[in-house]
Design a protein around this motif. Structure first.
Motif, PDB file in Angstrom:
ATOM      1  N   GLU A  72       0.065  -1.394   0.234  1.00 46.37           N
ATOM      2  CA  GLU A  72       0.216  -0.090  -0.222  1.00 46.37           C
ATOM      3  C   GLU A  72       0.980   0.963  -0.324  1.00 46.37           C
ATOM      4  O   GLU A  72       0.667   2.293  -1.036  1.00 46.37           O
ATOM      5  CB  GLU A  72      -1.253  -0.013   1.309  1.00 46.37           C
ATOM      6  N   SER A  73       1.769   1.527   0.292  1.00 35.09           N
ATOM      7  CA  SER A  73       3.023   2.347   1.264  1.00 35.09           C
ATOM      8  C   SER A  73       3.175   2.624  -0.576  1.00 35.09           C
ATOM      9  O   SER A  73       3.784   3.637  -1.451  1.00 35.09           O
ATOM     10  CB  SER A  73       4.057   2.056   1.606  1.00 35.09           C
ATOM     11  N   ALA A  74       4.102   1.721  -1.436  1.00 32.72           N
ATOM     12  CA  ALA A  74       4.700   1.383  -2.844  1.00 32.72           C
ATOM     13  C   ALA A  74       3.520   1.743  -3.202  1.00 32.72           C
ATOM     14  O   ALA A  74       4.251   2.822  -4.457  1.00 32.72           O
ATOM     15  CB  ALA A  74       4.905   0.220  -3.182  1.00 32.72           C
ATOM     16  N   ILE A  75       2.417   1.481  -3.715  1.00 34.39           N
ATOM     17  CA  ILE A  75       1.379   2.327  -4.526  1.00 34.39           C
ATOM     18  C   ILE A  75       1.054   3.382  -4.066  1.00 34.39           C
ATOM     19  O   ILE A  75       1.000   4.711  -5.375  1.00 34.39           O
ATOM     20  CB  ILE A  75       0.447   1.156  -4.227  1.00 34.39           C
ATOM     21  N   ILE A  76       0.747   4.284  -2.868  1.00 31.61           N
ATOM     22  CA  ILE A  76       1.129   5.497  -2.976  1.00 31.61           C
ATOM     23  C   ILE A  76       2.225   6.375  -3.309  1.00 31.61           C
ATOM     24  O   ILE A  76       1.717   7.594  -3.496  1.00 31.61           O
ATOM     25  CB  ILE A  76       0.213   5.727  -0.843  1.00 31.61           C
ATOM     26  N   LEU A  77       3.644   5.714  -2.994  1.00 27.82           N
ATOM     27  CA  LEU A  77       4.638   6.606  -3.268  1.00 27.82           C
ATOM     28  C   LEU A  77       4.227   6.672  -4.783  1.00 27.82           C
ATOM     29  O   LEU A  77       4.494   7.800  -5.740  1.00 27.82           O
ATOM     30  CB  LEU A  77       5.580   5.966  -2.423  1.00 27.82           C
ATOM     31  N   ALA A  78       3.653   5.445  -5.509  1.00 27.56           N
ATOM     32  CA  ALA A  78       4.408   5.485  -7.470  1.00 27.56           C
ATOM     33  C   ALA A  78       2.890   6.677  -7.398  1.00 27.56           C
ATOM     34  O   ALA A  78       3.973   7.339  -8.042  1.00 27.56           O
ATOM     35  CB  ALA A  78       4.276   4.408  -7.176  1.00 27.56           C
ATOM     36  N   ILE A  79       2.000   6.520  -6.694  1.00 24.56           N
ATOM     37  CA  ILE A  79       1.115   7.391  -7.207  1.00 24.56           C
ATOM     38  C   ILE A  79       1.539   9.006  -7.436  1.00 24.56           C
ATOM     39  O   ILE A  79       1.377   9.698  -8.190  1.00 24.56           O
ATOM     40  CB  ILE A  79      -0.439   7.395  -6.479  1.00 24.56           C
ATOM     41  N   VAL A  80       2.335   9.220  -6.266  1.00 24.63           N
ATOM     42  CA  VAL A  80       2.626  10.502  -5.560  1.00 24.63           C
ATOM     43  C   VAL A  80       3.478  10.856  -7.152  1.00 24.63           C
ATOM     44  O   VAL A  80       3.375  11.791  -7.671  1.00 24.63           O
ATOM     45  CB  VAL A  80       3.921  11.014  -4.386  1.00 24.63           C
ATOM     46  N   VAL A  81       4.572   9.945  -7.301  1.00 22.28           N
ATOM     47  CA  VAL A  81       6.040  10.589  -7.840  1.00 22.28           C
ATOM     48  C   VAL A  81       5.571  10.254  -9.879  1.00 22.28           C
ATOM     49  O   VAL A  81       5.886  11.065 -10.881  1.00 22.28           O
ATOM     50  CB  VAL A  81       6.599   8.814  -7.879  1.00 22.28           C
ATOM     51  N   LEU A  82       4.458   9.166  -9.947  1.00 26.48           N
ATOM     52  CA  LEU A  82       4.346   9.318 -11.763  1.00 26.48           C
ATOM     53  C   LEU A  82       3.485  10.209 -11.579  1.00 26.48           C
ATOM     54  O   LEU A  82       3.266  10.959 -12.786  1.00 26.48           O
ATOM     55  CB  LEU A  82       3.062   8.034 -11.792  1.00 26.48           C
ATOM     56  N   GLY A  83       2.204  10.903 -10.431  1.00 29.37           N
ATOM     57  CA  GLY A  83       1.736  12.290 -10.952  1.00 29.37           C
ATOM     58  C   GLY A  83       2.373  13.939 -10.986  1.00 29.37           C
ATOM     59  O   GLY A  83       1.612  14.346 -11.784  1.00 29.37           O
ATOM     60  N   GLY A  84       3.614  13.685 -10.360  1.00 30.77           N
ATOM     61  CA  GLY A  84       4.478  14.734 -10.136  1.00 30.77           C
ATOM     62  C   GLY A  84       4.665  15.401  -9.284  1.00 30.77           C
ATOM     63  O   GLY A  84       3.360  15.718  -8.387  1.00 30.77           O
ATOM     64  N   MET A  85       5.451  15.266  -8.567  1.00 27.68           N
ATOM     65  CA  MET A  85       5.461  15.269  -6.943  1.00 27.68           C
ATOM     66  C   MET A  85       5.888  16.787  -6.661  1.00 27.68           C
ATOM     67  O   MET A  85       6.225  17.318  -7.138  1.00 27.68           O
ATOM     68  CB  MET A  85       7.039  14.742  -6.446  1.00 27.68           C
ATOM     69  N   GLY A  86       4.855  17.110  -6.172  1.00 23.53           N
ATOM     70  CA  GLY A  86       3.934  18.496  -5.487  1.00 23.53           C
ATOM     71  C   GLY A  86       3.008  19.580  -6.450  1.00 23.53           C
ATOM     72  O   GLY A  86       2.512  20.105  -5.853  1.00 23.53           O
ATOM     73  N   SER A  87       2.532  18.046  -7.159  1.00 21.86           N
ATOM     74  CA  SER A  87       1.298  18.694  -8.033  1.00 21.86           C
ATOM     75  C   SER A  87       0.092  17.909  -8.128  1.00 21.86           C
ATOM     76  O   SER A  87      -0.445  16.838  -7.888  1.00 21.86           O
ATOM     77  CB  SER A  87       1.789  18.599  -9.834  1.00 21.86           C
ATOM     78  N   LEU A  88      -0.427  18.816  -7.082  1.00 23.18           N
ATOM     79  CA  LEU A  88      -2.207  18.090  -6.869  1.00 23.18           C
ATOM     80  C   LEU A  88      -3.052  17.900  -7.923  1.00 23.18           C
ATOM     81  O   LEU A  88      -3.394  16.931  -8.094  1.00 23.18           O
ATOM     82  CB  LEU A  88      -2.342  18.744  -6.133  1.00 23.18           C
ATOM     83  N   PRO A  89      -2.981  17.895  -8.880  1.00 22.34           N
ATOM     84  CA  PRO A  89      -4.059  17.762 -10.341  1.00 22.34           C
ATOM     85  C   PRO A  89      -3.155  16.862 -10.569  1.00 22.34           C
ATOM     86  O   PRO A  89      -3.695  15.892 -10.949  1.00 22.34           O
ATOM     87  CB  PRO A  89      -3.648  18.883 -11.550  1.00 22.34           C
ATOM     88  N   GLY A  90      -2.183  16.801 -10.780  1.00 19.39           N
ATOM     89  CA  GLY A  90      -1.303  15.592 -11.731  1.00 19.39           C
ATOM     90  C   GLY A  90      -1.650  14.389 -10.665  1.00 19.39           C
ATOM     91  O   GLY A  90      -1.870  13.036 -10.782  1.00 19.39           O
ATOM     92  N   ILE A  91      -0.993  14.538  -9.242  1.00 18.34           N
ATOM     93  CA  ILE A  91      -1.233  13.585  -8.637  1.00 18.34           C
ATOM     94  C   ILE A  91      -2.271  13.094  -8.687  1.00 18.34           C
ATOM     95  O   ILE A  91      -2.750  11.428  -8.466  1.00 18.34           O
ATOM     96  CB  ILE A  91      -1.064  13.853  -6.851  1.00 18.34           C
ATOM     97  N   ALA A  92      -3.774  13.281  -8.714  1.00 19.77           N
ATOM     98  CA  ALA A  92      -5.194  12.901  -8.434  1.00 19.77           C
ATOM     99  C   ALA A  92      -4.941  12.496 -10.084  1.00 19.77           C
ATOM    100  O   ALA A  92      -6.217  11.241 -10.121  1.00 19.77           O
ATOM    101  CB  ALA A  92      -6.306  14.292  -8.071  1.00 19.77           C
ATOM    102  N   VAL A  93      -4.992  12.619 -11.192  1.00 17.98           N
ATOM    103  CA  VAL A  93      -5.200  11.957 -12.222  1.00 17.98           C
ATOM    104  C   VAL A  93      -4.092  10.616 -11.861  1.00 17.98           C
ATOM    105  O   VAL A  93      -5.042   9.845 -12.863  1.00 17.98           O
ATOM    106  CB  VAL A  93      -4.183  12.596 -13.939  1.00 17.98           C
TER     107      VAL A  93
END
Length: 462
Positions: free
Chosen positions: A364-385
């Motif tokens: 679960e931690s790995a999935i959440i971190l992957a979402i942050v990295v893939l979306g763009g660290m610091g980018s709220l819209p990118g993380i949501a996408v």
């Protein structure tokens, strides 16, 4: 004629290279998947372990890899190179952002608010249960978790691999206090957040002097320690059996969603009974919590603490030289990020009605971190996408029953979701290394360069 001959020679060389690359990719895929796909362990009628050979499925997978590699080398890469050359040769034109780009966040919020209404109007109340729960609530939980982790990783630059521990603390705080004391969700929600923030500070103290890989290892260990405590402290957490009977959420006590209660929502409003009411209510509740997370994050970024996080992310030594207290900066990042993880954990416990340590593994931690990295660290819209694509994509796999026609009736698409998840991560990291909406632009910066007067330079001020 010479130009035509050279072009044909280049094309032939390109195709020959693509064929070689496809053969290499097929050999690598065969070596990787021969044990994972080609052979399957099963039990026969005498309960003996046997190996089931699936060479046809293996051949299909290897063939797809070879075809994909050939197409990438022969057609995709040359097309991308030509597009880059055209962009480099074309004059620089600053395009005005369109209506959708300017108002993306507002349009997304409106779409999220109307989502349950649209689903109910299309498939009815009973048919909407799956779409509201699996594709609405599930995705928004990961959006909120990723936005909370974004404070630690994306803004402060602290690699946290144990974020699921705060998720677990919030869930168990709600489950234990709710089942033993019968407190309301609206009291337990801030209590779970405070408890998770407390443990965030506890984690922050040992890692104040750690950076990079060492920080990742310690936070990973913290997440595993919390999970093992939940398993072995049976007198409190009931061990691997988990805690059941977690109370549901009520609407501030005005009406509930238990059929046996006198103030059940259907009795209060005089409408037909349906389990969809609770799911729709939970959807809007997690949507409100996620938007609260985004609002707080945006406001904090504009405050001195947010700018201190960004300074810490860029260069810790320079951050100290500016007089910023890095101890308090790290602790506030861990505490605030953990608080939102605790909120999400409390909501998860209320939604499931049951919590167990199996829900809070390292994956679960790995999935959440992957979402942050893939979306763009610091980018709220990118993380949501990224959360919509990754979590929603894995949920869609459950609906792809037509794949059984291609790969056989024994094929279960959901078992391959992590394989596709990893493949998507590799593709995004190659084509968009900064994430879907990569942005590390600081909150405070100069919009245009300013010349320094020579008089200041002579005095040593420039």
């Amino acid at each position: 004629m010479v130009a035509i001959t050279d072009a044909r020679a280049d094309t032939a060389n390109l195709y020959a290279r693509a064929v070689r690359e496809a053969i290499y990719a097929g050999a690598i895929a065969f070596g990787l998947f021969v044990l994972l796909v080609g052979l399957k362990t099963d039990q026969n009628i005498r309960n003996e372990l046997i190996l089931v050979q699936r060479w046809g499925l293996l051949a299909i997978v290897v063939g797809l890899v070879m075809v994909g590699r050939f197409v990438a080398i022969a057609f995709v890469q040359p097309a991308i190179a030509r597009a880059k050359a055209r962009r480099a040769a074309a004059p620089a034109v600053v395009a005005e952002p369109g209506f959708v780009s300017r108002n993306f966040s507002k349009l997304a919020i409106v779409a999220l608010l109307l989502y349950p209404v649209v689903v109910v109007s299309l498939v009815g109340f009973q048919g909407s249960l799956k779409w509201v729960d699996n594709f609405g609530i599930q995705i928004l939980i990961y959006v909120m978790l990723a936005w909370g982790l974004n404070i630690v990783v994306g803004l402060a630059g602290l690699l946290d691999l144990g974020y699921v521990a705060f998720y677990a603390v919030g869930a168990y705080a709600y489950a234990l206090l709710g089942t033993h004391f019968g407190w309301s969700f609206w009291i337990l929600l801030p209590a779970a957040g405070i408890m998770a923030a407390f443990w965030g500070v506890i984690l922050g103290f040992p890692v104040l002097r750690l950076r990079g890989d060492y920080l990742a290892i310690v936070t990973l260990a913290f997440g595993e320690i919390i999970r093992l405590v939940l398993i072995n402290w049976r007198e409190v957490t009931n061990g691997s059996a988990g805690i059941s009977g977690v109370p549901k959420v009520s609407f501030f006590g005005l009406f509930t969603f238990n059929v046996s209660d006198p103030n059940y929502v259907a009795k209060v409003f005089g409408i037909a009974q349906s389990g969809a009411y609770y799911k729709i209510f939970l959807y809007y509740l997690i949507l409100a919590l996620a938007l609260l997370t985004a609002f707080v994050t945006i406001r904090l970024r504009r405050m001195p603490v947010g700018r201190a996080w960004e300074a810490l992310r860029e260069d810790e030594i320079a951050c100290r030289s500016l007089g910023i207290n890095t101890t308090n900066t790290k602790l506030t990042a861990f505490a605030i990020g953990a608080m939102f993880g605790g909120f999400a954990g409390a909501f998860f416990a209320a939604r499931q009605g049951f919590v167990s340590p199996e829900s809070f593994v390292f994956l679960e931690s790995a999935i959440i971190l992957a979402i942050v990295v893939l979306g763009g660290m610091g980018s709220l819209p990118g993380i949501a996408v990224a959360a919509v694509v990754m979590v929603g994509g894995t949920e869609i796999l459950r609906e792809m029953e037509f794949l059984k026609i291609i790969f056989g009736q024994g094929f279960t698409p959901e078992l391959y979701r992590m394989l596709l998840f990893g493949l998507a991560m590799v593709i995004v990291m190659i084509w968009k290394p900064r994430g879907f909406v990569g942005s590390r632009e600081p909150t405070a910066f100069l919009h245009k360069r300013k010349a320094v007067s020579s008089s200041f330079t002579k005095e040593g001020h420039g």
